[in-house]
Scaffold this active site. Sequence first.
Site, mmCIF file in Angstrom:
data_model
loop_
_atom_site.group_PDB
_atom_site.id
_atom_site.type_symbol
_atom_site.label_atom_id
_atom_site.label_comp_id
_atom_site.label_asym_id
_atom_site.label_seq_id
_atom_site.Cartn_x
_atom_site.Cartn_y
_atom_site.Cartn_z
ATOM 1 N N CYS A 51 28.052 56.914 79.858
ATOM 2 C CA CYS A 51 28.662 56.508 81.050
ATOM 3 C C CYS A 51 28.725 57.581 82.132
ATOM 4 C CB CYS A 51 30.344 56.364 80.693
ATOM 5 S SG CYS A 51 31.122 55.660 82.186
ATOM 6 N N CYS A 109 35.701 60.876 83.270
ATOM 7 C CA CYS A 109 37.022 61.071 82.726
ATOM 8 C C CYS A 109 36.929 62.274 81.500
ATOM 9 C CB CYS A 109 37.323 59.715 81.980
ATOM 10 S SG CYS A 109 36.872 58.366 83.048
ATOM 11 N N CYS A 113 37.237 61.752 77.728
ATOM 12 C CA CYS A 113 36.188 60.610 77.047
ATOM 13 C C CYS A 113 35.068 61.099 76.398
ATOM 14 C CB CYS A 113 36.129 59.614 78.293
ATOM 15 S SG CYS A 113 35.156 57.971 77.317
ATOM 16 N N CYS A 132 38.917 43.212 71.384
ATOM 17 C CA CYS A 132 38.905 43.806 72.740
ATOM 18 C C CYS A 132 37.500 44.428 72.859
ATOM 19 C CB CYS A 132 39.945 44.869 72.967
ATOM 20 S SG CYS A 132 39.749 45.730 74.541
ATOM 21 N N CYS A 188 39.656 40.192 74.964
ATOM 22 C CA CYS A 188 40.039 41.082 76.255
ATOM 23 C C CYS A 188 38.601 41.662 76.480
ATOM 24 C CB CYS A 188 41.229 42.143 75.631
ATOM 25 S SG CYS A 188 41.523 43.415 76.825
ATOM 26 N N CYS A 221 45.902 43.912 81.255
ATOM 27 C CA CYS A 221 46.243 45.125 80.193
ATOM 28 C C CYS A 221 46.171 46.302 81.094
ATOM 29 C CB CYS A 221 45.293 44.878 79.205
ATOM 30 S SG CYS A 221 45.416 46.276 77.849
ATOM 31 N N ARG A 259 51.160 48.374 73.214
ATOM 32 C CA ARG A 259 50.422 48.576 72.314
ATOM 33 C C ARG A 259 50.289 50.049 71.591
ATOM 34 N NH1 ARG A 259 48.093 43.560 71.894
ATOM 35 N NH2 ARG A 259 48.165 42.469 74.012
HETATM 36 N N1 SAM Z 1 35.058 52.190 80.883
HETATM 37 C C1 SAM Z 1 36.205 51.449 80.886
HETATM 38 C C2 SAM Z 1 37.172 52.020 81.722
HETATM 39 O O1 SAM Z 1 37.316 53.134 81.745
HETATM 40 O O2 SAM Z 1 38.018 51.316 82.294
HETATM 41 C C3 SAM Z 1 36.697 51.206 79.624
HETATM 42 C C4 SAM Z 1 36.684 51.753 78.290
HETATM 43 S S1 SAM Z 1 37.789 53.349 78.439
HETATM 44 C C5 SAM Z 1 37.100 53.684 76.617
HETATM 45 C C6 SAM Z 1 39.339 52.711 77.861
HETATM 46 C C7 SAM Z 1 40.497 53.613 77.624
HETATM 47 O O3 SAM Z 1 40.499 54.216 76.445
HETATM 48 C C8 SAM Z 1 40.790 54.633 78.635
HETATM 49 O O4 SAM Z 1 41.133 54.240 79.885
HETATM 50 C C9 SAM Z 1 41.536 55.549 77.837
HETATM 51 O O5 SAM Z 1 42.919 55.399 78.397
HETATM 52 C C10 SAM Z 1 41.427 55.380 76.747
HETATM 53 N N2 SAM Z 1 40.716 56.406 75.818
HETATM 54 C C11 SAM Z 1 39.258 56.684 76.061
HETATM 55 N N3 SAM Z 1 39.109 58.156 75.430
HETATM 56 C C12 SAM Z 1 40.194 58.387 74.826
HETATM 57 C C13 SAM Z 1 40.727 59.438 73.939
HETATM 58 N N4 SAM Z 1 39.732 60.375 73.734
HETATM 59 N N5 SAM Z 1 41.996 59.511 73.707
HETATM 60 C C14 SAM Z 1 42.931 58.546 73.900
HETATM 61 N N6 SAM Z 1 42.672 57.410 74.747
HETATM 62 C C15 SAM Z 1 41.168 57.467 75.289
HETATM 63 C C1 DTB Z 2 43.080 51.333 75.460
HETATM 64 O O1 DTB Z 2 44.106 51.688 76.348
HETATM 65 N N1 DTB Z 2 42.871 51.868 74.221
HETATM 66 C C2 DTB Z 2 41.693 51.360 73.605
HETATM 67 C C3 DTB Z 2 41.243 50.263 74.472
HETATM 68 N N2 DTB Z 2 42.149 50.289 75.636
HETATM 69 C C4 DTB Z 2 39.966 49.916 74.862
HETATM 70 C C5 DTB Z 2 40.591 52.374 73.569
HETATM 71 C C6 DTB Z 2 41.087 53.424 73.106
HETATM 72 C C7 DTB Z 2 39.778 54.429 72.946
HETATM 73 C C8 DTB Z 2 39.645 55.749 72.010
HETATM 74 C C9 DTB Z 2 38.603 56.507 72.194
HETATM 75 C C10 DTB Z 2 37.162 56.208 71.338
HETATM 76 O O2 DTB Z 2 37.235 55.391 70.620
HETATM 77 O O3 DTB Z 2 36.409 57.176 71.690
HETATM 78 FE FE1 SF4 Z 3 33.263 55.797 81.144
HETATM 79 FE FE2 SF4 Z 3 34.901 56.858 79.340
HETATM 80 FE FE3 SF4 Z 3 35.734 57.112 81.924
HETATM 81 FE FE4 SF4 Z 3 35.529 54.398 80.570
HETATM 82 S S1 SF4 Z 3 36.959 56.051 80.228
HETATM 83 S S2 SF4 Z 3 34.990 55.109 82.584
HETATM 84 S S3 SF4 Z 3 33.936 54.815 79.302
HETATM 85 S S4 SF4 Z 3 34.051 58.016 80.965
#
Ligand code: SAM
Ligand code: DTB
Ligand code: SF4
Length: 336
Positions: free
Chosen positions: A55, A59, A62, A99, A131, A191, A263
């Site tokens: 990506c 973030c 992430c 989702c 979702c 959501c 959630r």
């Molecule tokens: N790329 C899309 C976006 O950013 O909207 C969707 C996927 S992203 C993985 C969805 C959510 O997962 C993020 O907004 C964040 O709140 C959660 N998330 C991602 N990495 C995480 C982590 N290491 N620990 C907890 N929550 C995480």
């Molecule tokens: C959300 O708020 N939590 C879920 C879903 N929306 C997409 C994702 C959590 C992602 C956890 C990080 C990972 O699995 O790498």
């Molecule tokens: Fe990309 Fe992760 Fe940020 Fe979603 S949360 S936009 S997958 S870097």
Amino acid sequence: MSVGIRYDWTEAEIQKIYDMPLLELIYQAASVHRQYHDPKKIQVCKLISIKTGGCPEDCSYCAQSSRYKTEVKPQALLDKDTVVNIAQTAKQKGVSRVCMGAAWREVRDNAQFETVLEMVKDVTDMGLEVCCTLGMLTVDQAKRLEAAGLYAYNHNLDTSEDYYSTIITTRTYSDRLNTIEIVRQTNVTVCSGGILGLGETTADRVSMLCTLANLNPHPESVPINILSQVAGTPLANQPDVPIWDVVRMIATARIVMPTSDVRLSAGRARLSQVEQAFCFMAGANSIFSSDDNKMLTVTTPCPDYDADLEMLNLLGLEMRPRAQRPNQVASPAAVG
Ligand code: SAM
Ligand code: DTB
Ligand code: SF4
């Protein structure tokens, strides 16, 4: 506490709720929960990472950002059949919502989006709530997802407006709010929630809840994630979030957004059954469960279906079936 449904919360009011004596806060949240929901019902959801890693966004939490060296291997978009099979197993295990997450900055009008639309249609036709979380999108793309049957779109605020730029620099808070606004131009539900443990203050948590609770209507779904510290990311060394902070956040979200589903999302795998029971008492009414032990990626474990079923049975809780769509208007085809 009977607060009713409001859209004019101040941060000071929400801070006062968040800071209540803990057991009083849980009791108030549990009371609100019982006014608006069946407290025996928990919605079990399944995450599918339809497109993993690589990506362009930065973030800091992430595992899927291409800026950081993590153990996640980028993967192309999954086949539709693979996704339908995962959804089928999930449905057999009692899951009522699937989702689909893609590590994209935004949706593009290309063949991949066409495949996602087909996935949405096929999984919706199985009788599941679908979702999607695909990043930013246009009104036209949102309408196409709606036409494919999409039930919800996930787009998290993650933290407060003030703290946002410390965590993410490749987009702004107003980009986030704008995408939510675009989804609101369709019948797709919203959501949106956040993450605890990014180094934010309590005031940041309260501020994020205030932004969410002043959206009218409230997001139908509010995920509360606990940071999963991912090796290679800037937040790899953040301390664990104390359980009582998680419970306070859930309880406060429940009180200020009484009808929303709250959630208990990422980070649940490290919680004991007793800790999770407190989260349910405080108003959480949904979990993510899995058969591959991960949320979206291997960096973030997820409890499995059988262990979760055992826990729900032990606590006297039941899996909630899929929702009837709120305010559904008959489509022109159905009318005539
Ligand atoms: N790329 C899309 C976006 O950013 O909207 C969707 C996927 S992203 C993985 C969805 C959510 O997962 C993020 O907004 C964040 O709140 C959660 N998330 C991602 N990495 C995480 C982590 N290491 N620990 C907890 N929550 C995480
Ligand atoms: C959300 O708020 N939590 C879920 C879903 N929306 C997409 C994702 C959590 C992602 C956890 C990080 C990972 O699995 O790498
Ligand atoms: Fe990309 Fe992760 Fe940020 Fe979603 S949360 S936009 S997958 S870097």
